[in-house]
Write a protein that holds these residues in place. Structure first.
Motif, PDB file in Angstrom:
ATOM      1  N   GLY A 194      41.949  38.689  41.020  1.00 25.79           N
ATOM      2  CA  GLY A 194      41.959  37.660  42.047  1.00 25.79           C
ATOM      3  C   GLY A 194      43.368  37.196  42.368  1.00 25.79           C
ATOM      4  N   GLN A 195      44.176  37.044  41.323  1.00 23.84           N
ATOM      5  CA  GLN A 195      45.552  36.601  41.543  1.00 23.84           C
ATOM      6  C   GLN A 195      46.369  37.673  42.244  1.00 23.84           C
ATOM      7  OE1 GLN A 195      46.472  35.617  37.506  1.00 23.84           O
ATOM      8  NE2 GLN A 195      45.593  33.556  37.653  1.00 23.84           N
ATOM      9  N   ARG A 196      46.092  38.939  41.909  1.00 26.06           N
ATOM     10  CA  ARG A 196      46.778  40.030  42.607  1.00 26.06           C
ATOM     11  C   ARG A 196      46.472  39.997  44.097  1.00 26.06           C
ATOM     12  NH1 ARG A 196      47.037  45.861  40.027  1.00 26.06           N
ATOM     13  NH2 ARG A 196      47.273  45.373  37.828  1.00 26.06           N
ATOM     14  N   GLN A 197      45.218  39.725  44.420  1.00 26.23           N
ATOM     15  CA  GLN A 197      44.826  39.668  45.820  1.00 26.23           C
ATOM     16  C   GLN A 197      45.589  38.550  46.536  1.00 26.23           C
ATOM     17  OE1 GLN A 197      42.840  42.119  46.865  1.00 26.23           O
ATOM     18  NE2 GLN A 197      43.221  41.434  48.943  1.00 26.23           N
ATOM     19  N   MET A 198      45.852  37.456  45.797  1.00 22.59           N
ATOM     20  CA  MET A 198      46.640  36.364  46.376  1.00 22.59           C
ATOM     21  C   MET A 198      48.077  36.817  46.613  1.00 22.59           C
ATOM     22  SD  MET A 198      45.417  33.184  44.068  1.00 22.59           S
ATOM     23  CE  MET A 198      43.700  32.849  43.778  1.00 22.59           C
ATOM     24  N   VAL A 199      48.635  37.570  45.631  1.00 18.89           N
ATOM     25  CA  VAL A 199      49.999  38.089  45.806  1.00 18.89           C
ATOM     26  C   VAL A 199      50.047  38.987  47.039  1.00 18.89           C
ATOM     27  CG1 VAL A 199      51.803  39.538  44.796  1.00 18.89           C
ATOM     28  CG2 VAL A 199      50.526  37.968  43.338  1.00 18.89           C
ATOM     29  N   ALA A 200      49.022  39.846  47.166  1.00 25.78           N
ATOM     30  CA  ALA A 200      48.994  40.776  48.288  1.00 25.78           C
ATOM     31  C   ALA A 200      48.939  40.031  49.616  1.00 25.78           C
ATOM     32  CB  ALA A 200      47.800  41.719  48.156  1.00 25.78           C
ATOM     33  N   MET A 201      48.113  38.992  49.671  1.00 25.59           N
ATOM     34  CA  MET A 201      48.020  38.194  50.899  1.00 25.59           C
ATOM     35  C   MET A 201      49.308  37.437  51.144  1.00 25.59           C
ATOM     36  SD  MET A 201      44.373  36.328  51.405  1.00 25.59           S
ATOM     37  CE  MET A 201      44.815  35.244  52.735  1.00 25.59           C
TER      38      MET A 201
ATOM     39  N   GLU B  53      39.020  44.864  53.001  1.00 30.01           N
ATOM     40  CA  GLU B  53      38.146  44.432  51.907  1.00 30.01           C
ATOM     41  C   GLU B  53      38.848  43.514  50.904  1.00 30.01           C
ATOM     42  OE1 GLU B  53      35.499  47.257  50.287  1.00 30.01           O
ATOM     43  OE2 GLU B  53      35.424  48.477  52.118  1.00 30.01           O
ATOM     44  N   PRO B  54      39.287  42.350  51.383  1.00 33.29           N
ATOM     45  CA  PRO B  54      40.021  41.451  50.483  1.00 33.29           C
ATOM     46  C   PRO B  54      39.184  40.943  49.313  1.00 33.29           C
ATOM     47  CG  PRO B  54      39.488  40.346  52.555  1.00 33.29           C
ATOM     48  CD  PRO B  54      39.160  41.789  52.741  1.00 33.29           C
ATOM     49  N   SER B  55      37.862  40.998  49.423  1.00 35.08           N
ATOM     50  CA  SER B  55      37.041  40.445  48.338  1.00 35.08           C
ATOM     51  C   SER B  55      36.535  41.523  47.382  1.00 35.08           C
ATOM     52  CB  SER B  55      35.839  39.694  48.926  1.00 35.08           C
ATOM     53  OG  SER B  55      34.875  40.607  49.393  1.00 35.08           O
ATOM     54  N   ALA B  56      36.920  42.796  47.618  1.00 33.27           N
ATOM     55  CA  ALA B  56      36.401  43.887  46.780  1.00 33.27           C
ATOM     56  C   ALA B  56      36.753  43.675  45.316  1.00 33.27           C
ATOM     57  CB  ALA B  56      36.938  45.220  47.272  1.00 33.27           C
ATOM     58  N   GLY B  57      35.751  43.771  44.469  1.00 37.98           N
ATOM     59  CA  GLY B  57      35.980  43.722  43.020  1.00 37.98           C
ATOM     60  C   GLY B  57      36.267  42.340  42.479  1.00 37.98           C
ATOM     61  N   LEU B  58      36.143  41.288  43.301  1.00 40.77           N
ATOM     62  CA  LEU B  58      36.437  39.945  42.801  1.00 40.77           C
ATOM     63  C   LEU B  58      35.153  39.250  42.347  1.00 40.77           C
ATOM     64  CD1 LEU B  58      39.052  38.561  45.358  1.00 40.77           C
ATOM     65  CD2 LEU B  58      39.408  39.941  43.308  1.00 40.77           C
TER      66      LEU B  58
ATOM     67  N   TYR C 184      36.155  33.815  43.061  1.00 37.03           N
ATOM     68  CA  TYR C 184      37.351  34.233  43.780  1.00 37.03           C
ATOM     69  C   TYR C 184      37.032  34.652  45.212  1.00 37.03           C
ATOM     70  CZ  TYR C 184      41.008  34.123  40.203  1.00 37.03           C
ATOM     71  OH  TYR C 184      41.954  33.723  39.315  1.00 37.03           O
ATOM     72  N   VAL C 185      35.824  35.247  45.413  1.00 39.15           N
ATOM     73  CA  VAL C 185      35.441  35.657  46.763  1.00 39.15           C
ATOM     74  C   VAL C 185      35.451  34.439  47.674  1.00 39.15           C
ATOM     75  CG1 VAL C 185      33.574  36.587  48.194  1.00 39.15           C
ATOM     76  CG2 VAL C 185      34.067  37.613  45.969  1.00 39.15           C
ATOM     77  N   ILE C 186      34.840  33.350  47.193  1.00 36.71           N
ATOM     78  CA  ILE C 186      34.803  32.121  47.986  1.00 36.71           C
ATOM     79  C   ILE C 186      36.213  31.612  48.237  1.00 36.71           C
ATOM     80  CG2 ILE C 186      34.083  29.695  47.957  1.00 36.71           C
ATOM     81  CD1 ILE C 186      31.581  30.665  46.385  1.00 36.71           C
ATOM     82  N   GLU C 187      37.055  31.646  47.177  1.00 38.21           N
ATOM     83  CA  GLU C 187      38.413  31.126  47.321  1.00 38.21           C
ATOM     84  C   GLU C 187      39.209  31.935  48.351  1.00 38.21           C
ATOM     85  OE1 GLU C 187      40.240  30.320  43.562  1.00 38.21           O
ATOM     86  OE2 GLU C 187      42.215  30.036  44.470  1.00 38.21           O
ATOM     87  N   ILE C 188      39.093  33.262  48.269  1.00 36.71           N
ATOM     88  CA  ILE C 188      39.832  34.113  49.214  1.00 36.71           C
ATOM     89  C   ILE C 188      39.334  33.881  50.644  1.00 36.71           C
ATOM     90  CG2 ILE C 188      40.017  36.534  49.958  1.00 36.71           C
ATOM     91  CD1 ILE C 188      42.039  36.046  47.880  1.00 36.71           C
ATOM     92  N   PHE C 189      38.017  33.796  50.808  1.00 33.50           N
ATOM     93  CA  PHE C 189      37.474  33.560  52.154  1.00 33.50           C
ATOM     94  C   PHE C 189      37.931  32.218  52.706  1.00 33.50           C
ATOM     95  CE2 PHE C 189      33.588  36.625  51.869  1.00 33.50           C
ATOM     96  CZ  PHE C 189      34.477  37.690  52.009  1.00 33.50           C
TER      97      PHE C 189
END
Ligand SMILES: Nc1ncnc2c1ncn2[C@@H]1O[C@H](COP(=O)(O)OP(=O)(O)OP(=O)(O)O)[C@@H](O)[C@H]1O
Ligand SMILES: [Mg+2]
Lengths: 335, 234
Positions: free
Chosen positions: B138-145, B160-165, B169-174
């Motif tokens: 989840g934190q990596r996805q934040m770094v990527a964003m 697919e930003p929520s893949a594998g989360l 974390y899916v809710i947080e990313i959305f």
């Protein structure tokens, strides 16, 4: 005490000289692998070429009657580095870039670099002949610093030549400069980014063509320094550095391909292993003769490996590394 | 005028075309979500916009010009950013260095943008000296964003930003994506969590075999019985 001094002179100082040369060569190989993903076999010859560039410049200075307190080879080094970097860029543009543009595999590039090796050795022989030359073009004497050790009970001094001291200083400066470049500058970080993940570097908008050019400039200029130092330490000849391609590759692989600090550590590791392996231990262990029983004196030569088999040391270390820790000391990009 | 408009885009990886006429239009205020079965060409559509594969037909208009087949180092300064699905962080580099790489094309002072990213992802500020490879998914996805936002894009594309989360974390990313959108960044994303993503999408595109199957608002797609049956799992 004399035994320790002998050890310092023969192992510590020689090992550091050799380690500096290996490290500077291995940095180039590891950076090229990290950015362009191929084993640059012609790197040894790039070193030789750099040494010849320095030789030509030094000879020109000497012919012009310039007299300097330092070995000419070092004085011309900055200019020789720039010229060698330009030659490296030219070689990339002429031979490797067209292959990359066509999406050639790493193996194809490796074989192209073997071709470049043959071509460069041929050219150097054509221009300079195959005889051995001295880098001390103006007949400079190698000043020797003798550090008196009588205060510690030694009868012999620790001796180190002026070129050796300069080599240590130059290597240290380069390592520090490279470190600052890779960790502080925008381009240096982009280089690390591209070695880490080339696709993402492209997606981030990093100018990958520029990073490739910077890589050749660094690899070429460091090859020039390493080649010139090797020629100053031994002598200049067209196959000068071809003979040390194996240890340099071993250093880069042992350190973890793509990892600049790994290449430095690997370079010194291989150099000291080689130096220790051919070191005659009898010279240090001789005092033991006094306590050994009658008829059990140490043999005259107690080296682990005969000098002419020195190359096998790098090879053995390489094989062991690949078996035990294939990614190298630092986690490299080879997998 | 639309922020980005794909008109009948055809393209592929060298062999037979994968995209056979894709149409997408996104405004600055939009969150556009692309859904569809595996292999439909969703990722390929984003890559085609970003110049990562050859577009052989149609046009991609962005900022009033056709950007088809432009490379990322020209697109990023124009305001386009892309977060790939996988391998989307520099694992050996620190979080902060990852963000700096996102700002590579900028010549101005980007410290304000970095503060904005850290404000959005406070955990990244805490871990800014850590190698990104050591972070959780989840934190990596934040770094990527965060990396993609550092160039101050006007359009952010996410694969697919929520893949594998984990659901949390899916809710947080959305939620973060919606916040970024509110701050004036158009969004175009591909999602497997289709129902959840379409719920907040202002535009939805169902892609199949490299073509638009359905286009509408997110809610329209969710309400369409055929889309629900064939593409949203009933
Ligand atoms: N680099 C590539 N080279 C050649 N063909 C590719 C490449 N990447 C994807 N394809 C092909 O293109 C088609 C569409 O792939 P794409 O990745 O766009 O699908 P997707 O809709 O994103 O599916 P998924 O839900 O699995 O991510 C697939 O048939 C795939 O095999
Ligand atoms: Mg996909």
């Amino acid at each position: 005490m004399d035994e320790l001094i002998f050890f310092i002179n023969r192992v510590l100082i020689s090992g550091t000289v050799l380690g500096s040369i290996y490290a500077l060569g291995a940095i180039g190989i590891t950076l090229i692998f990290g950015i362009l993903r191929f084993a640059h076999f012609a790197h040894g010859d790039m070193m030789t070429m750099g040494a010849f560039v320095a030789f030509v410049l030094a000879s020109a200075l000497a012919a012009a009657g310039v007299v300097l307190p330092l070995p000419m080879g070092f004085v011309v080094l900055p200019v020789a580095m720039i010229i060698t970097a330009l030659l490296a860029l030219g070689i990339d543009k002429g031979f490797y870039a067209p292959l990359r543009a066509r999406g050639a595999k790493p193996v194809t590039l490796l074989i192209a670099s073997i071709g470049v090796t043959l071509m460069m050795q041929g050219l150097l022989r054509l221009i300079f002949g195959s005889s051995t030359k001295s880098m001390y073009v103006a007949g400079e004497s190698k000043d020797i610093f003798r550090i008196d050790m009588s205060w510690a009970g030694g009868t012999r001094p620790i001796s180190i030549t002026e070129p050796q001291v300069i080599m240590f200083v130059v290597t240290a400066l380069i390592v520090v400069a490279l470190h600052l470049f890779l960790t502080r500058s925008r381009l240096g970080k982009a280089m690390r980014a591209m070695a880490d993940n080339a696709a993402l570097a492209q997606v981030s908008g990093i100018n990958t063509a520029l990073v490739v050019r910077v890589t050749w400039v660094i690899a070429g200029s460091l090859a020039c320094v390493a080649g010139t130092m090797l020629a100053l330490d031994v002598a200049l000849m067209p196959d000068l550095a071809f003979n040390i391609v194996l240890p340099i590759f071993a250093a880069a692989i042992v350190g973890g391909l793509g990892h600049a600090y790994g290449a430095i550590v690997g370079g010194f590791l291989i150099a000291f292993a080689e130096t220790l392996a051919v070191f005659n231990w009898t010279a240090v262990l001789r005092p033991l003769n006094a306590i050994l029983p009658e008829g059990m004196a140490l043999p005259a030569n107690l080296a682990l490996v005969p000098t002419e088999y020195k190359l096998t040391v790098a090879f053995v270390i390489l094989v062991v590394t690949l078996l035990v820790r294939p990614t190298g000391i630092f986690k490299g990009a080879s997998t | 005028m639309a922020l980005i408009e794909l008109k009948h885009v055809v393209g592929g990886y060298g062999g037979a075309p994968i995209l056979n006429g894709v149409n997408i239009a996104i405004e600055k205020s939009d969150i556009g979500v692309i859904v569809g079965p595996n292999g439909a060409g969703k990722s390929t559509t984003l890559k085609a916009i970003f110049g990562l594969l050859k577009v052989t037909g149609g046009t991609i208009e962005f900022g009033g010009e056709n950007i088809a087949n432009s490379l990322p180092d020209r697109l990023v300064p124009k305001g386009l950013s892309f977060v790939p699905q996988e391998k989307n962080v520099f694992t050996s580099m620190s979080v902060e260095e990852n963000l700096e790489m996102g700002a590579f094309t900028r010549t101005d002072d980007f410290s304000g943008t970095m503060a904005w990213v850290y404000e959005m992802f406070p955990v990244l500020k805490e871990k800014r000296r850590q190698p990104a490879g050591e972070l959780s998914g989840g934190q990596r996805q934040m770094v990527a964003m965060g990396r993609a936002l550092m160039s101050k894009p006007s359009l952010l594309m996410l694969d697919e930003p929520s893949a594998g989360l984990s659901p949390r974390y899916v809710i947080e990313i959305f939620e973060t994506i919606q916040r970024v959108n509110q701050e004036g960044v158009g969004i175009l994303m591909v999602e497997q969590n289709a129902r959840q993503a379409l719920a907040f999408a202002s535009k939805g595109f169902v892609l199949a075999q490299g073509q638009n199957r359905f286009t509408g608002t997110g809610q329209e797609l969710i309400d369409d019985p055929e889309v629900a049956k064939s593409f949203l799992g009933g």
